[in-house]
Design a protein around this motif. Structure first.
Motif, PDB file in Angstrom:
ATOM      1  N   HIS A  91       2.064  -1.654   4.708  1.00  0.00           N
ATOM      2  CA  HIS A  91       2.641  -0.310   4.811  1.00  0.00           C
ATOM      3  C   HIS A  91       4.069  -0.391   5.325  1.00  0.00           C
ATOM      4  N   LEU A  92       4.890   0.586   4.950  1.00  0.00           N
ATOM      5  CA  LEU A  92       6.187   0.722   5.578  1.00  0.00           C
ATOM      6  C   LEU A  92       5.959   1.438   6.904  1.00  0.00           C
ATOM      7  N   GLU A  93       6.038   0.687   7.977  1.00  0.00           N
ATOM      8  CA  GLU A  93       5.731   1.206   9.309  1.00  0.00           C
ATOM      9  C   GLU A  93       6.923   1.921   9.930  1.00  0.00           C
ATOM     10  N   TRP A  94       8.132   1.434   9.617  1.00  0.00           N
ATOM     11  CA  TRP A  94       9.345   2.002  10.240  1.00  0.00           C
ATOM     12  C   TRP A  94      10.557   1.556   9.450  1.00  0.00           C
ATOM     13  N   GLU A  95      11.627   2.371   9.455  1.00  0.00           N
ATOM     14  CA  GLU A  95      12.910   1.960   8.917  1.00  0.00           C
ATOM     15  C   GLU A  95      14.033   2.600   9.707  1.00  0.00           C
ATOM     16  N   GLY A  96      15.135   1.877   9.813  1.00  0.00           N
ATOM     17  CA  GLY A  96      16.278   2.349  10.583  1.00  0.00           C
ATOM     18  C   GLY A  96      17.354   1.283  10.575  1.00  0.00           C
ATOM     19  N   ASP A  97      18.236   1.298  11.604  1.00  0.00           N
ATOM     20  CA  ASP A  97      19.269   0.267  11.680  1.00  0.00           C
ATOM     21  C   ASP A  97      19.147  -0.515  12.978  1.00  0.00           C
ATOM     22  N   MET A 106      19.930  -8.274  14.912  1.00  0.00           N
ATOM     23  CA  MET A 106      20.989  -7.857  15.838  1.00  0.00           C
ATOM     24  C   MET A 106      22.373  -7.992  15.222  1.00  0.00           C
ATOM     25  N   GLU A 107      22.573  -9.033  14.425  1.00  0.00           N
ATOM     26  CA  GLU A 107      23.896  -9.300  13.871  1.00  0.00           C
ATOM     27  C   GLU A 107      24.235  -8.403  12.684  1.00  0.00           C
ATOM     28  N   ILE A 108      23.328  -8.290  11.718  1.00  0.00           N
ATOM     29  CA  ILE A 108      23.709  -7.702  10.423  1.00  0.00           C
ATOM     30  C   ILE A 108      22.729  -6.645   9.919  1.00  0.00           C
ATOM     31  N   GLY A 109      21.842  -6.143  10.772  1.00  0.00           N
ATOM     32  CA  GLY A 109      20.812  -5.208  10.325  1.00  0.00           C
ATOM     33  C   GLY A 109      21.316  -3.800  10.093  1.00  0.00           C
ATOM     34  N   GLU A 110      21.984  -3.572   8.959  1.00  0.00           N
ATOM     35  CA  GLU A 110      22.491  -2.230   8.653  1.00  0.00           C
ATOM     36  C   GLU A 110      21.376  -1.303   8.168  1.00  0.00           C
ATOM     37  N   LYS A 111      20.409  -1.861   7.469  1.00  0.00           N
ATOM     38  CA  LYS A 111      19.201  -1.115   7.080  1.00  0.00           C
ATOM     39  C   LYS A 111      18.038  -2.073   7.294  1.00  0.00           C
ATOM     40  N   ILE A 112      17.038  -1.637   8.062  1.00  0.00           N
ATOM     41  CA  ILE A 112      15.900  -2.492   8.388  1.00  0.00           C
ATOM     42  C   ILE A 112      14.625  -1.800   7.948  1.00  0.00           C
ATOM     43  N   VAL A 113      13.826  -2.519   7.178  1.00  0.00           N
ATOM     44  CA  VAL A 113      12.516  -2.035   6.747  1.00  0.00           C
ATOM     45  C   VAL A 113      11.459  -2.907   7.432  1.00  0.00           C
ATOM     46  N   PHE A 114      10.615  -2.280   8.226  1.00  0.00           N
ATOM     47  CA  PHE A 114       9.572  -3.012   8.954  1.00  0.00           C
ATOM     48  C   PHE A 114       8.226  -2.755   8.284  1.00  0.00           C
ATOM     49  N   LEU A 115       7.584  -3.846   7.815  1.00  0.00           N
ATOM     50  CA  LEU A 115       6.289  -3.737   7.168  1.00  0.00           C
ATOM     51  C   LEU A 115       5.177  -4.153   8.124  1.00  0.00           C
ATOM     52  N   LYS A 116       4.053  -3.492   8.000  1.00  0.00           N
ATOM     53  CA  LYS A 116       2.855  -3.870   8.757  1.00  0.00           C
ATOM     54  C   LYS A 116       1.637  -3.624   7.879  1.00  0.00           C
ATOM     55  N   ASN A 117       0.868  -4.694   7.628  1.00  0.00           N
ATOM     56  CA  ASN A 117      -0.353  -4.600   6.821  1.00  0.00           C
ATOM     57  C   ASN A 117      -0.114  -3.897   5.486  1.00  0.00           C
ATOM     58  N   LYS A 170       5.784  -9.008   3.250  1.00  0.00           N
ATOM     59  CA  LYS A 170       7.224  -9.191   3.003  1.00  0.00           C
ATOM     60  C   LYS A 170       7.500 -10.000   1.734  1.00  0.00           C
ATOM     61  N   THR A 171       6.814 -11.129   1.593  1.00  0.00           N
ATOM     62  CA  THR A 171       7.082 -12.016   0.457  1.00  0.00           C
ATOM     63  C   THR A 171       6.671 -11.380  -0.857  1.00  0.00           C
ATOM     64  N   LYS A 227       0.820  -1.213   0.000  1.00  0.00           N
ATOM     65  CA  LYS A 227       0.000   0.000   0.000  1.00  0.00           C
ATOM     66  C   LYS A 227       0.852   1.262   0.000  1.00  0.00           C
ATOM     67  N   GLY A 228       1.601   1.441  -1.085  1.00  0.00           N
ATOM     68  CA  GLY A 228       2.344   2.693  -1.241  1.00  0.00           C
ATOM     69  C   GLY A 228       3.685   2.699  -0.539  1.00  0.00           C
ATOM     70  N   ILE A 229       4.480   1.654  -0.719  1.00  0.00           N
ATOM     71  CA  ILE A 229       5.781   1.562  -0.045  1.00  0.00           C
ATOM     72  C   ILE A 229       6.827   2.367  -0.811  1.00  0.00           C
ATOM     73  N   SER A 230       7.553   3.198  -0.081  1.00  0.00           N
ATOM     74  CA  SER A 230       8.689   3.943  -0.631  1.00  0.00           C
ATOM     75  C   SER A 230       9.883   3.755   0.298  1.00  0.00           C
ATOM     76  N   THR A 231      10.989   3.305  -0.249  1.00  0.00           N
ATOM     77  CA  THR A 231      12.205   3.100   0.542  1.00  0.00           C
ATOM     78  C   THR A 231      13.375   2.910  -0.407  1.00  0.00           C
ATOM     79  N   SER A 232      14.556   2.684   0.145  1.00  0.00           N
ATOM     80  CA  SER A 232      15.729   2.400  -0.684  1.00  0.00           C
ATOM     81  C   SER A 232      16.602   1.370   0.021  1.00  0.00           C
ATOM     82  N   PHE A 233      17.373   0.639  -0.777  1.00  0.00           N
ATOM     83  CA  PHE A 233      18.286  -0.371  -0.259  1.00  0.00           C
ATOM     84  C   PHE A 233      19.688  -0.033  -0.757  1.00  0.00           C
ATOM     85  N   ASP A 234      20.610   0.118   0.169  1.00  0.00           N
ATOM     86  CA  ASP A 234      21.930   0.645  -0.152  1.00  0.00           C
ATOM     87  C   ASP A 234      22.892  -0.426  -0.644  1.00  0.00           C
ATOM     88  N   GLN A 235      23.755  -0.024  -1.563  1.00  0.00           N
ATOM     89  CA  GLN A 235      24.788  -0.910  -2.091  1.00  0.00           C
ATOM     90  C   GLN A 235      25.857  -1.140  -1.033  1.00  0.00           C
TER      91      GLN A 235
END
Length: 254
Positions: free
Chosen positions: A215-221, A202-213, A40-41, A18-26
């Motif tokens: 929507h992009l609910e939150w993003e961070g590290d 915890m180990e490797i989450g350099e960029k985390i995108v959290f989806l809910k229903n 997610k899938t 439902k209108g997700i906007s984000t980016s994934f870094d190289q």
């Protein structure tokens, strides 16, 4: 880099994304997390080009996928590597044959060049000596390393992983997480991982995108996720006492 703008996708009249906007870094490990049914899938399959969105765009570098010709889309897909949840190895092929398969399908390398590349990658993922074994003859962790080797043997720009730690014990899962992170940095890949494993966060989450229903609910590290006041994120993260203790320790350190 992958840039997603206002992505919408649905099936049978039901909107999933439902209108997700984000980016994934190289060069970074980018994680998609969320509860079952969060989208997610479907999101991952859109990134892979398996689903076409009804609205929005996905750009790989400076290439917008939906504007490409079929030949250009095929060329772009050949720059993608995929690690499947169940590894998806060919049971009747040896480790070497599994890893060699994409080279035979998608390149024009000579036999000696393919042999050299396969040996190089097997050495890099610590699978020397397992080359002539069948998948049934090696452990689950080794199977996952074969899947990773197969995904990167063509030197892709983009690496997608669907629940790469599924079915692994915690110690082996950490080994796989660290291997993916090392390869991401070493080859400067844009890596996107679909996971529900908070240990991976915890180990490797350099960029985390959290989806809910959808929507992009939150993003961070991985440091920000433990101190956010977003209720949906905290409900997901702190469903176990272990991570509640991590949060308490994080907040005390501020």
């Amino acid at each position: 880099m992958i840039e997603v703008k206002n992505l919408h996708k649905g099936f049978g009249g039901t909107e999933i994304l439902k209108g997700i906007s984000t980016s994934f870094d190289q060069g970074k490990t980018n994680l998609i997390i969320g509860t079952s049914g969060s989208g997610k899938t479907v999101f991952l399959k859109c990134l892979l080009g398996l689903y076409s969105p009804e609205e929005g765009s996905i750009c790989y570098g400076n290439q917008e996928y939906e504007t490409l010709s079929e030949d250009e889309k095929r060329d772009l897909r050949q720059q993608m590597g995929m690690v499947f949840q169940g590894s998806a190895l060919f049971d009747s092929m040896t480790v070497t044959e599994n890893v060699r398969f994409p080279l035979e399908m998608f390149t024009k390398q000579s036999n000696s060049e393919m042999d050299d590349r396969v040996n190089e990658i097997l050495k890099r993922v610590n699978l020397e000596g397992a080359d002539d074994k069948l998948p049934s003859q090696i452990s689950g962790g080794m199977q996952k390393r074969v899947a990773i080797a197969r995904a990167i043997v063509t030197n892709p720009k983009y690496l997608f992983c669907d629940e790469p730690n599924s079915g692994l014990d915690p110690k082996t899962a950490i080994v796989i997480d660290n291997l993916i992170k090392e390869l991401t940095e070493e080859f400067n890949i844009t890596t996107v991982i679909n996971t529900h494993d908070m240990n991976s966060v915890m180990e490797i989450g350099e960029k985390i995108v959290f989806l809910k229903n959808g929507h992009l609910e939150w993003e961070g590290d991985k440091s920000q996720i433990f101190i956010t006041d977003n209720e949906a994120v905290t409900d997901f993260v702190y469903s176990s006492n272990l991570f509640k203790k991590v949060r308490e320790a994080q907040l005390k350190g501020l």
